[in-house]
Design an enzyme around this catalytic site. Structure first.
Site, PDB file in Angstrom:
ATOM      1  N   GLU A  42      18.762  22.552 -87.149  1.00  0.00           N
ATOM      2  CA  GLU A  42      17.883  22.126 -86.064  1.00  0.00           C
ATOM      3  C   GLU A  42      16.459  21.983 -86.589  1.00  0.00           C
ATOM      4  O   GLU A  42      15.719  22.975 -86.661  1.00  0.00           O
ATOM      5  CB  GLU A  42      17.889  23.160 -84.939  1.00  0.00           C
ATOM      6  CG  GLU A  42      19.240  23.386 -84.322  1.00  0.00           C
ATOM      7  CD  GLU A  42      19.111  23.946 -82.908  1.00  0.00           C
ATOM      8  OE1 GLU A  42      19.613  23.301 -81.982  1.00  0.00           O
ATOM      9  OE2 GLU A  42      18.480  24.996 -82.740  1.00  0.00           O
ATOM     10  N   ASN A  90      23.105  25.423 -75.395  1.00  0.00           N
ATOM     11  CA  ASN A  90      22.171  26.546 -75.434  1.00  0.00           C
ATOM     12  C   ASN A  90      21.289  26.435 -74.198  1.00  0.00           C
ATOM     13  O   ASN A  90      20.376  25.622 -74.160  1.00  0.00           O
ATOM     14  CB  ASN A  90      21.344  26.455 -76.730  1.00  0.00           C
ATOM     15  CG  ASN A  90      20.233  27.485 -76.773  1.00  0.00           C
ATOM     16  OD1 ASN A  90      20.185  28.402 -75.961  1.00  0.00           O
ATOM     17  ND2 ASN A  90      19.322  27.329 -77.727  1.00  0.00           N
ATOM     18  N   GLU A 118      13.267  29.275 -81.880  1.00  0.00           N
ATOM     19  CA  GLU A 118      12.401  29.912 -80.879  1.00  0.00           C
ATOM     20  C   GLU A 118      12.358  31.418 -81.086  1.00  0.00           C
ATOM     21  O   GLU A 118      11.332  32.061 -80.839  1.00  0.00           O
ATOM     22  CB  GLU A 118      12.876  29.533 -79.465  1.00  0.00           C
ATOM     23  CG  GLU A 118      12.538  28.074 -79.168  1.00  0.00           C
ATOM     24  CD  GLU A 118      13.481  27.384 -78.201  1.00  0.00           C
ATOM     25  OE1 GLU A 118      14.242  28.069 -77.501  1.00  0.00           O
ATOM     26  OE2 GLU A 118      13.440  26.143 -78.156  1.00  0.00           O
ATOM     27  N   HIS A 151      17.779  31.280 -83.858  1.00  0.00           N
ATOM     28  CA  HIS A 151      17.221  30.046 -83.287  1.00  0.00           C
ATOM     29  C   HIS A 151      15.728  29.968 -83.604  1.00  0.00           C
ATOM     30  O   HIS A 151      15.042  31.000 -83.642  1.00  0.00           O
ATOM     31  CB  HIS A 151      17.456  30.022 -81.774  1.00  0.00           C
ATOM     32  CG  HIS A 151      17.115  28.697 -81.170  1.00  0.00           C
ATOM     33  ND1 HIS A 151      15.827  28.345 -80.858  1.00  0.00           N
ATOM     34  CD2 HIS A 151      17.893  27.631 -80.866  1.00  0.00           C
ATOM     35  CE1 HIS A 151      15.827  27.112 -80.367  1.00  0.00           C
ATOM     36  NE2 HIS A 151      17.072  26.657 -80.360  1.00  0.00           N
ATOM     37  N   LYS A 193      19.208  28.456 -73.062  1.00  0.00           N
ATOM     38  CA  LYS A 193      17.905  29.120 -73.226  1.00  0.00           C
ATOM     39  C   LYS A 193      17.607  29.984 -71.999  1.00  0.00           C
ATOM     40  O   LYS A 193      18.527  30.563 -71.434  1.00  0.00           O
ATOM     41  CB  LYS A 193      16.815  28.076 -73.512  1.00  0.00           C
ATOM     42  CG  LYS A 193      17.203  27.173 -74.698  1.00  0.00           C
ATOM     43  CD  LYS A 193      16.083  26.322 -75.201  1.00  0.00           C
ATOM     44  CE  LYS A 193      16.576  25.486 -76.376  1.00  0.00           C
ATOM     45  NZ  LYS A 193      15.532  24.676 -76.964  1.00  0.00           N
ATOM     46  N   GLY A 247      13.482  19.853 -78.309  1.00  0.00           N
ATOM     47  CA  GLY A 247      12.791  19.705 -77.028  1.00  0.00           C
ATOM     48  C   GLY A 247      11.688  18.666 -77.035  1.00  0.00           C
ATOM     49  O   GLY A 247      10.889  18.599 -76.105  1.00  0.00           O
ATOM     50  N   SER A 295      17.059  17.480 -79.657  1.00  0.00           N
ATOM     51  CA  SER A 295      16.992  16.250 -78.856  1.00  0.00           C
ATOM     52  C   SER A 295      18.264  15.410 -78.943  1.00  0.00           C
ATOM     53  O   SER A 295      18.200  14.180 -78.953  1.00  0.00           O
ATOM     54  CB  SER A 295      15.750  15.426 -79.236  1.00  0.00           C
ATOM     55  OG  SER A 295      14.577  16.153 -78.901  1.00  0.00           O
TER      56      SER A 295
HETATM   57  P1  PGA Z   1      17.044  20.417 -77.369  1.00  0.00           P
HETATM   58  O1  PGA Z   1      17.220  21.889 -77.945  1.00  0.00           O
HETATM   59  O2  PGA Z   1      18.416  19.791 -77.314  1.00  0.00           O
HETATM   60  O3  PGA Z   1      16.446  20.601 -76.001  1.00  0.00           O
HETATM   61  O4  PGA Z   1      16.138  19.676 -78.306  1.00  0.00           O
HETATM   62  C1  PGA Z   1      18.146  22.181 -78.960  1.00  0.00           C
HETATM   63  C2  PGA Z   1      18.116  23.663 -79.268  1.00  0.00           C
HETATM   64  O5  PGA Z   1      17.029  24.248 -79.247  1.00  0.00           O
HETATM   65  O6  PGA Z   1      19.159  24.276 -79.550  1.00  0.00           O
END
Ligand code: PGA
Length: 250
Positions: free
Chosen positions: A167, A9, A97, A95, A11, A173, A212
């Protein structure tokens, strides 16, 4: 046996030129990989550039969101048929976000999933609890609500086009991944709910872990019986770390 699936992803990272470069590096590392399904999810503006680079390889293309309607007066949105025509086979929906910053709800997730399936896309549907919800002991009930409502419009015969990504929001993140045991516990819970919704098809639904994931923790996470790969954010923006994570799913 479920074939593991690892998706990057990206983003809101990478212009189309940068995206093409990253895709080319990933193709050099993983272009022939067939034991693990690999999906690259760049921003909308880079879909075509990435599609051209990965053509002829086993890498697949995914988008990060889609609207539920095929077309209409929805400024700033993109529909599932548009993504299909751009070469997407997958779309990420719900997601955290999107939920946190753009008002996505379980109900809009369900509608977007329906729109994606109607267009012929496969979906990666994201669920996960916040830190406050985990600390309040409500992880299972939150995830159950997200799964039941988010997947409420999936019909029999469509489960093979559904991937669920667990997630935990506190792990995204932050560098603080769920332990393998924490992930397995929630994945098993999700699989139990999927059995109620989809019957035997639940055994074939891949459940990814995201939050992460890095080359050094991927193998342990992916070794859990109900963890069928990962949804990777930060570590998917470098070809070598993404490739290492994909290989950890072998
Ligand atoms: P990350 O994000 O691996 O940077 O923690 C995962 C995601 O948001 O899909």
């Amino acid at each position: 046996m479920r074939k593991p699936i690892v998706a990057g992803n990206w983003k809101m990272h990478k212009t189309s030129r940068e995206a093409a470069e990253l895709a080319a590096e990933i193709k050099r590392e993983l272009g022939d990989m067939d034991q693990v399904e690999c999906v690259l999810c760049p921003p909308f503006t880079s879909l075509r550039a990435v599609r051209e680079v990965i053509a002829g390889s086993r890498l697949q293309l995914g988008a990060q969101n889609c609207h539920w309607e095929k077309q209409g007066a929805f400024t700033g949105e993109v529909s599932a048929p548009m993504l299909l025509e751009e070469g997407c086979s997958y779309v990420i929906i719900g997601h955290s976000e999107r939920r946190q910053y753009f008002g996505e709800t379980d109900e809009t997730v369900a509608r977007r999933v329906r729109g994606a399936l109607d267009a012929g896309l496969k979906t990666i549907v994201c669920v996960g609890e916040t830190l406050a919800e985990r600390e309040a002991g409500t992880t299972c009930s939150v995830v159950e609500r997200q799964v039941r409502i988010g997947l409420s419009q999936v019909r029999a015969g469509e489960w093979d086009r559904v991937v669920v990504a667990y997630e935990p929001v506190w792990a995204i993140g932050t560098g603080r991944n769920a332990t393998a045991e924490q992930a397995q516990e929630v994945h098993a819970w999700i699989r139990k709910i999927l059995r109620e919704l989809g019957g035997d098809a639940a055994e074939r639904v891949r459940i990814q872990y995201g939050g992460s994931v890095k080359p050094d923790n991927a193998h342990e996470l992916f070794s859990q019986p109900d963890v069928d790969g990962g949804l990777i954010g930060g570590a998917s923006l470098k070809a070598d770390s993404f490739a290492a994570i994909v290989r950890a799913a072998l």
